[in-house]
Design a protein around this motif. Structure first.
Motif, PDB file in Angstrom:
ATOM      1  N   ALA A 188       0.976  -1.254  -0.007  1.00 44.10           N
ATOM      2  CA  ALA A 188      -0.039   0.215   0.007  1.00 44.10           C
ATOM      3  C   ALA A 188       0.859   1.249   0.038  1.00 44.10           C
ATOM      4  CB  ALA A 188      -1.147  -0.039   1.402  1.00 44.10           C
ATOM      5  N   ALA A 189       1.798   1.390   0.641  1.00 49.10           N
ATOM      6  CA  ALA A 189       2.868   2.259   0.642  1.00 49.10           C
ATOM      7  C   ALA A 189       3.514   2.692  -0.645  1.00 49.10           C
ATOM      8  CB  ALA A 189       3.937   2.059   1.833  1.00 49.10           C
ATOM      9  N   ILE A 190       3.982   1.645  -1.364  1.00 46.36           N
ATOM     10  CA  ILE A 190       4.632   1.962  -2.686  1.00 46.36           C
ATOM     11  C   ILE A 190       3.351   2.288  -3.450  1.00 46.36           C
ATOM     12  CG2 ILE A 190       5.336   0.666  -4.777  1.00 46.36           C
ATOM     13  CD1 ILE A 190       6.730  -1.308  -2.576  1.00 46.36           C
ATOM     14  N   CYS A 191       1.953   1.780  -3.667  1.00 49.29           N
ATOM     15  CA  CYS A 191       1.096   2.416  -4.445  1.00 49.29           C
ATOM     16  C   CYS A 191       0.838   3.790  -3.815  1.00 49.29           C
ATOM     17  CB  CYS A 191      -0.299   1.794  -4.308  1.00 49.29           C
ATOM     18  SG  CYS A 191       0.176  -0.054  -4.739  1.00 49.29           S
ATOM     19  N   GLY A 192       0.864   4.165  -2.816  1.00 50.41           N
ATOM     20  CA  GLY A 192       0.339   5.310  -2.382  1.00 50.41           C
ATOM     21  C   GLY A 192       1.602   6.767  -2.599  1.00 50.41           C
ATOM     22  N   LEU A 193       2.745   6.032  -2.639  1.00 52.92           N
ATOM     23  CA  LEU A 193       3.872   6.999  -2.723  1.00 52.92           C
ATOM     24  C   LEU A 193       4.361   7.323  -4.279  1.00 52.92           C
ATOM     25  CD1 LEU A 193       5.965   6.173   0.546  1.00 52.92           C
ATOM     26  CD2 LEU A 193       4.780   8.161  -0.054  1.00 52.92           C
ATOM     27  N   PHE A 194       4.207   6.229  -5.018  1.00 50.69           N
ATOM     28  CA  PHE A 194       4.689   6.317  -6.274  1.00 50.69           C
ATOM     29  C   PHE A 194       4.275   7.624  -7.171  1.00 50.69           C
ATOM     30  CE2 PHE A 194       4.944   5.134 -10.720  1.00 50.69           C
ATOM     31  CZ  PHE A 194       6.266   4.934 -10.866  1.00 50.69           C
ATOM     32  N   PRO A 195       2.880   8.061  -7.288  1.00 50.99           N
ATOM     33  CA  PRO A 195       2.523   9.244  -7.806  1.00 50.99           C
ATOM     34  C   PRO A 195       3.220  10.484  -7.333  1.00 50.99           C
ATOM     35  CG  PRO A 195       0.724   7.806  -7.383  1.00 50.99           C
ATOM     36  CD  PRO A 195       1.598   7.388  -6.872  1.00 50.99           C
ATOM     37  N   PHE A 196       3.429  10.678  -6.031  1.00 49.34           N
ATOM     38  CA  PHE A 196       3.877  11.724  -5.519  1.00 49.34           C
ATOM     39  C   PHE A 196       5.435  11.565  -5.807  1.00 49.34           C
ATOM     40  CE2 PHE A 196       4.978  13.799  -1.103  1.00 49.34           C
ATOM     41  CZ  PHE A 196       5.409  15.243  -1.585  1.00 49.34           C
ATOM     42  N   PHE A 197       6.217  10.391  -5.940  1.00 47.22           N
ATOM     43  CA  PHE A 197       7.527  10.462  -6.185  1.00 47.22           C
ATOM     44  C   PHE A 197       7.842  10.949  -7.618  1.00 47.22           C
ATOM     45  CE2 PHE A 197      10.709   7.923  -8.540  1.00 47.22           C
ATOM     46  CZ  PHE A 197      11.942   8.432  -7.844  1.00 47.22           C
ATOM     47  N   LEU A 198       6.808  10.501  -8.431  1.00 47.62           N
ATOM     48  CA  LEU A 198       6.765  11.158  -9.965  1.00 47.62           C
ATOM     49  C   LEU A 198       6.740  12.455  -9.963  1.00 47.62           C
ATOM     50  CD1 LEU A 198       4.683   8.494 -12.001  1.00 47.62           C
ATOM     51  CD2 LEU A 198       7.270   8.645 -11.863  1.00 47.62           C
ATOM     52  N   LEU A 199       5.577  13.158  -9.096  1.00 48.61           N
ATOM     53  CA  LEU A 199       5.717  14.758  -9.048  1.00 48.61           C
ATOM     54  C   LEU A 199       6.828  15.347  -8.489  1.00 48.61           C
ATOM     55  CD1 LEU A 199       3.814  17.301  -8.817  1.00 48.61           C
ATOM     56  CD2 LEU A 199       3.471  16.527  -6.595  1.00 48.61           C
ATOM     57  N   ALA A 200       7.524  14.657  -7.683  1.00 45.73           N
ATOM     58  CA  ALA A 200       8.875  15.372  -7.158  1.00 45.73           C
ATOM     59  C   ALA A 200       9.909  15.236  -8.376  1.00 45.73           C
ATOM     60  CB  ALA A 200       9.218  14.698  -6.105  1.00 45.73           C
ATOM     61  N   LEU A 201       9.857  14.095  -8.912  1.00 42.43           N
ATOM     62  CA  LEU A 201      10.853  13.905 -10.073  1.00 42.43           C
ATOM     63  C   LEU A 201      10.476  14.629 -11.291  1.00 42.43           C
ATOM     64  CD1 LEU A 201      13.189  11.763 -11.054  1.00 42.43           C
ATOM     65  CD2 LEU A 201      11.305  10.481 -11.986  1.00 42.43           C
ATOM     66  N   LEU A 202       9.366  15.098 -11.535  1.00 36.62           N
ATOM     67  CA  LEU A 202       8.915  16.029 -12.798  1.00 36.62           C
ATOM     68  C   LEU A 202       9.556  17.322 -12.205  1.00 36.62           C
ATOM     69  CD1 LEU A 202       5.686  14.491 -13.820  1.00 36.62           C
ATOM     70  CD2 LEU A 202       7.680  14.348 -15.074  1.00 36.62           C
ATOM     71  N   THR A 203       9.185  17.864 -11.150  1.00 39.57           N
ATOM     72  CA  THR A 203       9.401  19.148 -10.807  1.00 39.57           C
ATOM     73  C   THR A 203      10.886  19.391 -10.204  1.00 39.57           C
ATOM     74  OG1 THR A 203       8.367  18.867  -8.818  1.00 39.57           O
ATOM     75  CG2 THR A 203       6.756  19.556 -10.476  1.00 39.57           C
ATOM     76  N   ARG A 204      11.482  18.213 -10.140  1.00 45.72           N
ATOM     77  CA  ARG A 204      12.868  18.375  -9.288  1.00 45.72           C
ATOM     78  C   ARG A 204      12.645  19.039  -7.873  1.00 45.72           C
ATOM     79  NH1 ARG A 204      17.169  19.134 -14.241  1.00 45.72           N
ATOM     80  NH2 ARG A 204      16.528  17.444 -15.417  1.00 45.72           N
ATOM     81  N   GLU A 205      11.644  18.795  -7.317  1.00 39.56           N
ATOM     82  CA  GLU A 205      11.307  19.406  -5.986  1.00 39.56           C
ATOM     83  C   GLU A 205      11.171  18.393  -4.871  1.00 39.56           C
ATOM     84  OE1 GLU A 205      10.684  22.263  -4.669  1.00 39.56           O
ATOM     85  OE2 GLU A 205      10.403  23.821  -6.085  1.00 39.56           O
ATOM     86  N   TRP A 206      12.651  18.118  -4.759  1.00 35.86           N
ATOM     87  CA  TRP A 206      12.572  16.868  -3.770  1.00 35.86           C
ATOM     88  C   TRP A 206      12.391  17.509  -2.316  1.00 35.86           C
ATOM     89  CZ3 TRP A 206      12.537  12.156  -5.613  1.00 35.86           C
ATOM     90  CH2 TRP A 206      12.687  12.097  -7.055  1.00 35.86           C
ATOM     91  N   ARG A 207      12.776  18.618  -2.123  1.00 36.94           N
ATOM     92  CA  ARG A 207      12.232  19.056  -0.940  1.00 36.94           C
ATOM     93  C   ARG A 207      10.724  19.108  -0.559  1.00 36.94           C
ATOM     94  NH1 ARG A 207      11.829  25.774  -0.891  1.00 36.94           N
ATOM     95  NH2 ARG A 207      10.448  25.068  -2.508  1.00 36.94           N
ATOM     96  N   LEU A 208       9.771  19.211  -1.722  1.00 36.14           N
ATOM     97  CA  LEU A 208       8.497  19.156  -1.554  1.00 36.14           C
ATOM     98  C   LEU A 208       7.907  17.591  -1.313  1.00 36.14           C
ATOM     99  CD1 LEU A 208       5.194  19.804  -2.446  1.00 36.14           C
ATOM    100  CD2 LEU A 208       5.902  19.035  -4.781  1.00 36.14           C
ATOM    101  N   PHE A 209       8.834  16.605  -1.661  1.00 39.45           N
ATOM    102  CA  PHE A 209       8.666  14.981  -1.423  1.00 39.45           C
ATOM    103  C   PHE A 209       8.877  14.841   0.074  1.00 39.45           C
ATOM    104  CE2 PHE A 209       9.882  10.617  -1.290  1.00 39.45           C
ATOM    105  CZ  PHE A 209       8.635  10.071  -2.113  1.00 39.45           C
ATOM    106  N   GLY A 210       9.967  15.243   0.602  1.00 42.99           N
ATOM    107  CA  GLY A 210      10.345  15.094   1.954  1.00 42.99           C
ATOM    108  C   GLY A 210       9.009  15.874   2.772  1.00 42.99           C
ATOM    109  N   ILE A 211       8.807  17.007   2.551  1.00 47.66           N
ATOM    110  CA  ILE A 211       8.004  17.777   3.487  1.00 47.66           C
ATOM    111  C   ILE A 211       6.580  17.321   3.171  1.00 47.66           C
ATOM    112  CG2 ILE A 211       6.768  20.011   3.741  1.00 47.66           C
ATOM    113  CD1 ILE A 211       9.537  21.338   2.739  1.00 47.66           C
ATOM    114  N   GLY A 212       6.028  16.804   2.195  1.00 46.30           N
ATOM    115  CA  GLY A 212       4.909  16.259   2.039  1.00 46.30           C
ATOM    116  C   GLY A 212       4.568  14.851   2.694  1.00 46.30           C
TER     117      GLY A 212
END
Length: 260
Positions: A188-212
Motif C-alpha cells: 500500500a505504501a508503494i502504491c500510495g507514494l509512487f505518484p508523489f515520487f513522480l511529481l517530485a521527479l518531474l518538478t525536481r522538488e525533492w524538498r516537496l517530497f520530504g515535506i509532503g
C-alpha cells in the motif's frame, strides 16, 4: 495467486467506488473483500485520474476555477461521496458525542448534523481554494498524488489500531476491516507514494517530497491518536475522514512549498 489478487482488486473497486459494470462472483466475494484494503491507494490512482480527466476536459471550455470544481464533483460521483460521508459523520460524532458510546451512535446515524454540514463546507471550500492556487499543468499529477497518498495514510490506521466496532455486525466497513500485515502495508505504501515520487521527479522538488510525507504522516498520526483516545481505535468513518483530511493537507502543503 494472480486470480486471488485480481478478485481482491475487483472487491476494492466495488467497495470504494460506484463504477458500473464491476462483477464479483459470490464464491470469491468474502475472501476478496477481506483482502481488498491494500488496494485502496490504487483506487486513489483511479479516482485522481478521473478527476484530472474531468478537469482537462472542462478546462477546454470553462474558466480554471469552474473546471476544478467540476473535477471535484467527478471524484465525488466516482466514490459515491463515501469518504465525504465518513468525514461528515466524524465531525458530527466527535463534535456532539461526549463518550465512546455516544460518538459511535451518532456516527452510525444516517442523518447529518450541523457539525457535519459546517465541516463539509469548510473542507470542500479549502480543497477548491488550494487547487485553484496551483499551476494548471501541475494539477493532474498533484490530484493523483493527493488521492493516492491520502488513501495510504488512511488505510495505514488498520495496521496501527484496532477496529472500534468489533461487536457490531451491522457495520458496513466490517467486510473490509482486517489488521494489515507488514507486506500489505509495504504494498500500500508503494502504491500510495509512487505518484508523489513522480511529481517530485518531474518538478525536481525533492524538498516537496520530504515535506509532503512528513506533513501527511504527522496529520495521520494526530488523527489516529485522537481517535484512539476517544473511541479506542478507528471506524470506517474515521478512515474516510483521514482520507479527506490528509488529501486537503497535502494540497495545502504543495501550495505552500511551491510559493517558497
Amino acid at each position: 495467486m494472480i486470480q486471488r489478487e485480481f478478485h481482491a482488486f475487483l472487491a476494492a473497486v466495488l467497495f470504494f467506488t460506484r463504477l458500473p459494470g464491476i462483477v464479483l462472483d459470490d464464491e470469491y466475494a468474502k475472501d476478496a473483500f477481506s483482502q481488498a484494503s491494500r488496494y485502496f491507494p490504487l483506487i486513489g490512482w483511479m479516482v485522481g485520474t478521473m478527476g484530472a480527466g474531468a478537469f482537462w476536459a472542462a478546462s477546454l471550455i470553462l474558466p480554471f476555477p469552474l473546471a476544478i470544481l467540476l473535477s471535484i464533483c467527478a471524484t465525488i460521483l466516482v466514490t459515491g461521496a463515501l469518504h465525504e460521508d465518513g468525514f461528515a459523520d466524524v465531525c458530527d460524532g466527535f463534535g456532539a458525542g461526549w463518550n465512546k458510546e455516544q460518538i459511535l451512535a451518532i456516527m452510525k446515524d444516517s442523518y447529518i448534523g450541523v457539525y457535519g454540514v459546517i465541516g463539509l463546507i469548510l473542507m470542500l471550500g479549502f480543497k477548491l481554494l488550494c487547487l485553484v492556487s496551483l499551476r494548471p499543468l501541475l494539477l493532474p499529477i498533484v490530484m493523483i498524488s493527493g488521492h493516492a497518498l491520502s488513501r495510504f495514510a488512511s488505510i495505514s490506521l488498520m495496521f496501527s489500531y484496532e477496529y472500534a466496532r468489533n461487536n457490531d455486525e451491522s457495520s458496513k466497513a466490517k467486510a473490509v476491516v482486517r489488521k494489515l500485515s507488514v507486506n500489505e502495508l509495504l504494498f500500500a505504501a508503494i502504491c500510495g507514494l509512487f505518484p508523489f515520487f513522480l511529481l517530485a521527479l518531474l518538478t525536481r522538488e525533492w524538498r516537496l517530497f520530504g515535506i509532503g510525507i512528513a506533513v501527511v504522516w504527522l496529520t495521520r498520526a494526530l488523527c489516529g491518536q485522537y481517535f484512539f483516545h476517544k473511541i479506542g481505535g478507528y471506524t470506517g468513518d474515521c478512515l474516510g475522514a483521514v482520507q479527506q483530511i490528509t488529501e486537503v493537507v497535502f494540497y495545502a502543503m504543495v501550495v505552500a512549498t511551491m510559493q517558497w
